[in-house]
Design an enzyme around this catalytic site. Structure first.
Site, mmCIF file in Angstrom:
data_model
loop_
_atom_site.group_PDB
_atom_site.id
_atom_site.type_symbol
_atom_site.label_atom_id
_atom_site.label_comp_id
_atom_site.label_asym_id
_atom_site.label_seq_id
_atom_site.Cartn_x
_atom_site.Cartn_y
_atom_site.Cartn_z
ATOM 1 N N ARG A 43 10.408 25.738 13.867
ATOM 2 C CA ARG A 43 11.636 26.533 14.102
ATOM 3 C C ARG A 43 12.749 26.084 13.166
ATOM 4 O O ARG A 43 13.509 26.890 12.631
ATOM 5 C CB ARG A 43 12.096 26.365 15.552
ATOM 6 C CG ARG A 43 11.243 27.103 16.554
ATOM 7 C CD ARG A 43 11.514 26.606 17.968
ATOM 8 N NE ARG A 43 12.903 26.817 18.352
ATOM 9 C CZ ARG A 43 13.535 26.123 19.298
ATOM 10 N NH1 ARG A 43 12.903 25.173 19.969
ATOM 11 N NH2 ARG A 43 14.780 26.373 19.590
ATOM 12 N N LYS B 242 10.101 19.629 28.388
ATOM 13 C CA LYS B 242 10.282 18.175 28.405
ATOM 14 C C LYS B 242 10.765 17.715 29.780
ATOM 15 O O LYS B 242 10.369 16.672 30.286
ATOM 16 C CB LYS B 242 11.255 17.759 27.299
ATOM 17 C CG LYS B 242 10.615 17.895 25.907
ATOM 18 C CD LYS B 242 11.566 17.626 24.778
ATOM 19 C CE LYS B 242 12.495 18.769 24.531
ATOM 20 N NZ LYS B 242 13.203 18.806 23.277
ATOM 21 N N ASP C 93 6.098 21.034 21.806
ATOM 22 C CA ASP C 93 7.512 21.180 21.434
ATOM 23 C C ASP C 93 7.777 20.532 20.082
ATOM 24 O O ASP C 93 8.526 21.066 19.266
ATOM 25 C CB ASP C 93 8.418 20.565 22.508
ATOM 26 C CG ASP C 93 9.884 20.709 22.106
ATOM 27 O OD1 ASP C 93 10.317 21.860 21.912
ATOM 28 O OD2 ASP C 93 10.572 19.687 21.938
ATOM 29 N N SER D 125 11.771 24.802 25.192
ATOM 30 C CA SER D 125 11.759 23.483 24.560
ATOM 31 C C SER D 125 12.368 22.442 25.508
ATOM 32 O O SER D 125 11.775 21.390 25.773
ATOM 33 C CB SER D 125 12.547 23.567 23.243
ATOM 34 O OG SER D 125 12.876 22.309 22.753
ATOM 35 N N HIS E 105 20.277 16.893 32.854
ATOM 36 C CA HIS E 105 20.084 17.054 31.414
ATOM 37 C C HIS E 105 21.290 17.764 30.824
ATOM 38 O O HIS E 105 21.701 18.816 31.305
ATOM 39 C CB HIS E 105 18.817 17.888 31.135
ATOM 40 C CG HIS E 105 18.606 18.118 29.676
ATOM 41 N ND1 HIS E 105 18.047 17.165 28.850
ATOM 42 C CD2 HIS E 105 18.933 19.168 28.883
ATOM 43 C CE1 HIS E 105 18.022 17.637 27.617
ATOM 44 N NE2 HIS E 105 18.562 18.839 27.603
HETATM 45 N N1 URA Z 1 17.373 20.871 22.542
HETATM 46 C C1 URA Z 1 16.031 20.908 22.628
HETATM 47 O O1 URA Z 1 15.394 20.002 23.145
HETATM 48 N N2 URA Z 1 15.396 21.988 22.112
HETATM 49 C C2 URA Z 1 16.035 23.026 21.538
HETATM 50 O O2 URA Z 1 15.411 23.971 21.126
HETATM 51 C C3 URA Z 1 17.439 22.959 21.458
HETATM 52 C C4 URA Z 1 18.082 21.869 21.982
#
Ligand code: URA
Length: 436
Positions: A168, A187, A161, A183, A82
């Site tokens: 946010r 995922k 999220d 976050s 990632h």
């Molecule tokens: N990428 C994400 O998936 N979440 C964040 O909070 C910042 C970058």
């Protein structure tokens, strides 16, 4: 349990219990906690931080707030990587076939681009026919038979999220290490891999502006991953300069193809080889990251990595005519050369501005519903550390609509700091730190 007490504990920097975190996430996703209290919690975390253990539990609760992908049908260690996002970052297009060609199993769920950063799914969709929406069953079959596949993250993955991020975004609480870490990692955990390599980007084109902040984020994410039973590693890499030379969807696929044929730019090749080395090590295919790097270099040199890319493209419905003849892939957009207005050394490129100039050409989206021009983008000839002469060509812009060139050129040029002397001390290397 009382939501006000939970928020107050965060404000007072007190440790939350696992039950309190579980209650908060479940009730928030069910709609039983109003947005203003969820926002207050998020702001309290932004201001007061959260312990690593609380962040790990928060991440796990977020992971299980919706569907999780079951990859148990894949034989062997399921690998993922990632990137926190950058400009010209096409590394996933290269790393997936590269690791697969060496015997690793990469099940990659990717996203689309938004703002100045591109997305792997958009890039792949510039290959006519390429299907990023195959079923999970088909995805598992391809990973088992070829070693790698890439699909878009769909379904009801991590609704917590989606809710938290939306709040946010409008309450100035995006920039918080525990919130960014939970976050991203919720995922990643929900995507089902056993071992994850994180590429935390750092610099003007990244979320994290300094190596120290990037390292802190990487360490928190590694803690979360390990606490949840995953093998983890992380790179901190330089996003104060675009990766490679091409920015834009078809342009980045073309540069990836050249890299897979062992004829790509040095920075991109180097990063992909190092990432593949670590992933092969995490997957138990190589005895050390260095052994893995050697395997990766060999598969670039002997054509196996490119052959694997062709196989994956074909298995996912992509038309190989566009892979074998990249002139077809690049289409026939209008082009415009950007000329340097001064002589000297490039000491800095504001990578966010460069990414935004490619968005102005329609290579990226400003809002989720914007339509992309797959052929649009930028080829950069001169980068940080290079000398330029006044009147020399430093980039070529591509777009279907010629009227976009002038404004994009202005923004692109504003990103360059050109000075008489080279400022070597302030130019970062590509690899800033590795945690393996
Ligand atoms: N990428 C994400 O998936 N979440 C964040 O909070 C910042 C970058």
């Amino acid at each position: 349990m009382n939501t006000v007490d939970i928020i107050n504990k965060v404000v007072l920097k007190k440790e939350l219990t696992d039950e309190e975190i579980s209650y908060f996430v479940k009730q928030a996703v069910n709609g039983d906690i109003p947005d203003y209290q969820v926002s207050a919690f998020l702001m309290a975390v932004r201001c007061q931080n959260l312990s690593n253990n609380n962040t790990s539990v928060l991440t796990r609760e977020m992971e299980f707030s919706g569907d999780v992908v079951d990859l148990s049908g894949i034989n062997g260690v399921k690998l993922d990587k990632h990137s926190t996002g950058g400009v010209g970052d096409k590394a996933s297009l290269i790393i997936v076939p590269l690791v697969a060609a060496c015997g690793g199993k990469v099940a990659k769920l990717s996203g689309r681009g938004l703002g100045h950063t591109g997305g792997t799914i958009d890039k792949l969709e510039s290959i006519p026919g390429f299907n990023t929406e195959i079923s999970i069953t088909e995805f598992i079959e391809i990973v088992n038979s070829l070693g790698g596949a890439i699909i878009g993250a769909t379904g009801n993955l991590v609704p917590a999220d989606k809710m938290f991020y939306a709040l946010r975004d409008v309450t100035a609480s995006v920039e918080s290490i525990p919130l960014i870490a939970s976050s991203i990692m919720s995922k990643k955990l929900a995507s089902g891999a056993d071992a994850i390599l994180l590429d935390v980007k750092c610099g003007s084109g990244a979320f994290m502006k300094t190596p120290e902040a990037a390292r802190e984020l990487a360490e928190v994410m590694i803690h979360i991953g390990k606490d949840n039973g995953r093998k983890m590693a992380a790179f901190i890499t330089n996003m104060d300069i675009p990766l490679g030379h091409n920015i834009g969807n078809a342009l980045e696929v073309e540069e990836s193809i050249r890299t897979l044929k062992n004829d790509g730019p040095d920075d991109l090749t180097h990063e992909c080889v190092q990432a593949a080395g670590v992933m092969l090590y995490l997957g138990g295919v190589a005895d050390s990251p260095e052994d893995g790097e050697n395997m990766a270099k060999e598969s670039l040199a002997n054509g196996k990595a490119f052959a694997k890319f062709r196989e994956i493209v074909q298995a996912q419905g992509g038309d190989l005519a566009y892979i074998d003849d990249t002139a077809k892939l690049l289409g026939n957009p209008k082009s415009y050369d950007v000329i340097s207005l001064e002589s000297g050394f490039i000491n800095k490129m504001d990578t966010l501005e460069i990414g935004m100039s490619s968005v102005m050409l329609k290579a990226g989206r400003e809002t989720k519903t914007d339509k992309l021009d797959y052929y649009a983008g930028i080829t950069i000839y001169k980068k940080t550390g290079d000398e330029v002469k006044k009147g020399e060509k430093i980039a070529r812009l591509y777009a279907q609509d010629e009227s976009l060139f002038k404004a994009a050129e202005k923004r692109f040029l504003s990103a360059f700091k050109i000075q008489e002397k080279i400022d070597k001390e302030n130019i970062w290397p590509l690899m800033l730190h590795k945690i393996v």
